[in-house]
Design a protein around this motif. Structure first.
Motif, PDB file in Angstrom:
ATOM      1  N   ALA A 448       0.674  -0.956  -0.292  1.00 28.70           N
ATOM      2  CA  ALA A 448      -0.015  -0.319  -0.200  1.00 28.70           C
ATOM      3  C   ALA A 448       0.889   1.192   0.387  1.00 28.70           C
ATOM      4  N   VAL A 449       2.016   1.351   0.846  1.00 26.99           N
ATOM      5  CA  VAL A 449       2.625   2.129   0.989  1.00 26.99           C
ATOM      6  C   VAL A 449       4.304   2.958  -0.338  1.00 26.99           C
ATOM      7  N   VAL A 450       4.119   1.855  -1.175  1.00 27.52           N
ATOM      8  CA  VAL A 450       4.853   1.760  -2.412  1.00 27.52           C
ATOM      9  C   VAL A 450       3.804   1.595  -3.153  1.00 27.52           C
ATOM     10  N   ALA A 451       2.796   1.839  -3.338  1.00 26.18           N
ATOM     11  CA  ALA A 451       1.398   1.849  -4.628  1.00 26.18           C
ATOM     12  C   ALA A 451       1.113   3.637  -4.898  1.00 26.18           C
ATOM     13  N   ALA A 452       1.757   4.112  -3.351  1.00 30.64           N
ATOM     14  CA  ALA A 452       1.170   5.316  -3.045  1.00 30.64           C
ATOM     15  C   ALA A 452       1.592   6.326  -3.555  1.00 30.64           C
ATOM     16  N   PRO A 461      12.847   5.877   3.192  1.00 25.34           N
ATOM     17  CA  PRO A 461      12.950   4.791   2.587  1.00 25.34           C
ATOM     18  C   PRO A 461      11.774   4.090   3.620  1.00 25.34           C
ATOM     19  N   LEU A 462      10.956   4.215   4.555  1.00 22.93           N
ATOM     20  CA  LEU A 462       9.893   4.624   5.088  1.00 22.93           C
ATOM     21  C   LEU A 462       8.614   4.537   4.049  1.00 22.93           C
ATOM     22  N   SER A 463       8.463   5.604   3.366  1.00 24.56           N
ATOM     23  CA  SER A 463       7.870   5.518   2.435  1.00 24.56           C
ATOM     24  C   SER A 463       8.141   4.650   1.305  1.00 24.56           C
ATOM     25  N   SER A 464       9.109   3.777   0.881  1.00 23.16           N
ATOM     26  CA  SER A 464       8.888   2.669  -0.021  1.00 23.16           C
ATOM     27  C   SER A 464       9.132   1.765   0.502  1.00 23.16           C
ATOM     28  N   GLY A 465       7.871   1.778   1.887  1.00 26.86           N
ATOM     29  CA  GLY A 465       7.844   0.010   2.271  1.00 26.86           C
ATOM     30  C   GLY A 465       9.083  -0.887   2.352  1.00 26.86           C
ATOM     31  N   GLN A 466      10.027  -0.292   2.929  1.00 23.51           N
ATOM     32  CA  GLN A 466      11.248  -0.515   3.346  1.00 23.51           C
ATOM     33  C   GLN A 466      11.079  -1.120   5.135  1.00 23.51           C
TER      34      GLN A 466
END
Length: 471
Positions: A448-452, A461-466
């Motif tokens: 969900a984070v990666v898609a958005a 890194p936090l917003s990239s799904g890692q």
């Protein structure tokens, strides 16, 4: 005497704590601004009056004894002169006494209480007594022949002064109580101004969660009770952990349990493709002998041809429900199969055909599991409508499809959390059987984070799904 020193971010919260911890009869002794908020010193009215009375008694013990009324006039005059001189000497001694000695004297009065604000109260009362002593200095300048006339007046003045002091203290207590009530009333009517050092990180987090496509109710639930001292990155990690914990999932291979499973949902959400992927996976793991496929879609021309193609490739039987063979008869004939996957017609559940199909699924005599298939590329209204159409079937779980075509998983996750509908599988492509995996909480949130926020994958890194993969 119990004196409490209370720290709070603002006066409104301080007054609330005073009332909760001390009571409605609290007396505000002092209040001032400190780093990070305000500091209020308060005590119970009963304790405050007791301290004042104790100080008064201790001061009366050191006063010279007044001359008896029966003493001759000359002796009374001499005694009054001595009292005046003693008061003058005592006043001068107190005026010349260093501040450290005064502090020690006050500390001896409150040897059981070391609170600085109690010493302030006693010092304030002592200052009033000093003022009374300075007024007594006038006696030194009075001529002996006129002093006799002032003796009765002086004694009456002492009594009046004592009563006036008590009355003055009582008035001050009432004034302080009234001031506290006024402050509470005023603060309850004025919007609270947050202290800069304790601003909640919820506002920017709510905006980021809206970017994930989550519903407003779920966002409020996730950002409730966040610690104000957390940094934005730590708060974001905390919120994502809460989101992962709240997402219901099956967490294991659902078809491994066996049974008869019907897949329901709107037209075009991927029911038939999902069945093909699951059938291929089962055959690779357990062989084709225990599997059968069923379709109830006899309304569209050649609607069941795709499922029959899967059956020929996988070497499994395919049964069609029509006017000659109802669903209950078909399922009874397949009771020897370990797993039966049922494809249903994708139609409006409010249409006559849709209502008939729901009644058919609900009336079978065998135990039937129902999985709702939801396309993540659908709008929130369509996802909620699909749930509303099929919820009366007592859905067991759901499958999220077309993740590769969707820009947001927020709508589907919000529905799963709010309706407590477990997610069994997620599909993110057309490859059979590869593009179908068992749903896991952390993976769903990361996707969900990666898609958005795919644009910021390298910088944050936090917003990239890692967040989950690294942690």
């Amino acid at each position: 005497m119990k004196v409490k020193r209370i720290f709070a971010p603002d006066m409104r919260q301080a007054m609330r704590r005073v009332r909760d911890e001390i009571g409605a009869d609290a007396v505000i002794i002092s209040n001032h601004r400190v780093a990070g908020g305000v500091e209020v010193v308060a005590a119970r009215e009963e304790d405050y009056e007791r301290a004042q009375a104790e100080l008064k008694r201790s001061q009366q013990k050191i006063r010279p004894v007044a001359a008896p009324a029966s003493v001759p006039a000359e002796d009374a005059l001499a005694a009054e002169l001595r009292r005046a001189k003693l008061r003058i000497a005592e006043a001068r001694r107190r005026a010349e006494q260093p501040e450290a000695e005064v502090s020690q004297a006050v500390n001896r009065q409150i040897d059981t209480e070391e609170d600085e604000d109690l010493r302030f109260i006693l010092q304030s009362l002592k200052t009033r007594q000093d003022e009374q002593a300075r007024r007594d200095q006038v006696a030194e300048s009075v001529e002996p022949e006129n002093l006799w006339a002032t003796v009765p007046a002086a004694e009456a003045s002492e009594n009046d002064a004592s009563g006036a002091l008590v009355q003055s203290m009582q008035q001050e207590i009432h004034q302080l109580r009234a001031l506290m009530e006024q402050q509470l009333n005023r603060l309850s009517a004025v919007p609270e101004v947050p202290v800069a050092s304790s601003v909640s990180p919820a506002a920017p987090l709510q905006q980021r969660l809206q970017g994930l496509g989550l519903g407003s109710g779920l966002i409020r639930q996730l950002t409730a009770s966040l610690e104000s001292e957390l940094s934005e990155s730590a708060a974001w990690k905390n919120v994502l952990s809460r989101l992962a914990d709240s997402v219901p999932v099956i967490g294991e291979e659902y078809i491994a349990r066996g049974g008869m499973i019907a897949f329901v949902g709107a037209t075009g959400v991927g029911k038939t493709t999902t069945i093909g992927k699951l059938a291929a996976r089962y055959v690779l793991q357990h062989g084709s002998s225990g599997l059968a496929l069923v379709t109830t879609d006899c309304y569209r021309i050649a609607a069941h041809e795709q499922l029959k193609t899967f059956g020929r490739i996988l070497d499994v039987p395919v049964r069609v429900v029509d006017e000659n063979h109802n669903l209950d008869e078909v399922l009874m004939s397949l009771r020897g199969k370990r797993l039966v996957l049922i494809d249903t017609a994708g139609m409006n559940a409010s249409d006559p055909e849709g209502i008939q199909q729901k009644q058919m699924l609900a009336s079978v005599s065998v135990r039937l599991k129902k999985l709702l298939v939801l396309s993540c590329s659908s709008q929130r209204q369509l996802i909620e409508k699909a749930w509303s159409n099929y919820q009366e079937l007592e859905l067991n779980a759901c499958v999220l499809t077309k993740l590769d075509e969707s820009g947001s998983l927020g709508d589907a996750l919000t529905l799963a959390v709010e309706k407590r509908l477990p997610i069994a599988y997620i599909a993110d492509g057309q490859k059979i059987p590869d593009d179908l995996i068992v749903a896991q909480r952390q993976d769903l949130v990361s996707r969900a984070v990666v898609a958005a926020q795919s644009d910021s994958a390298e910088s944050d890194p936090l917003s990239s799904g890692q967040f989950f993969r690294a942690g």
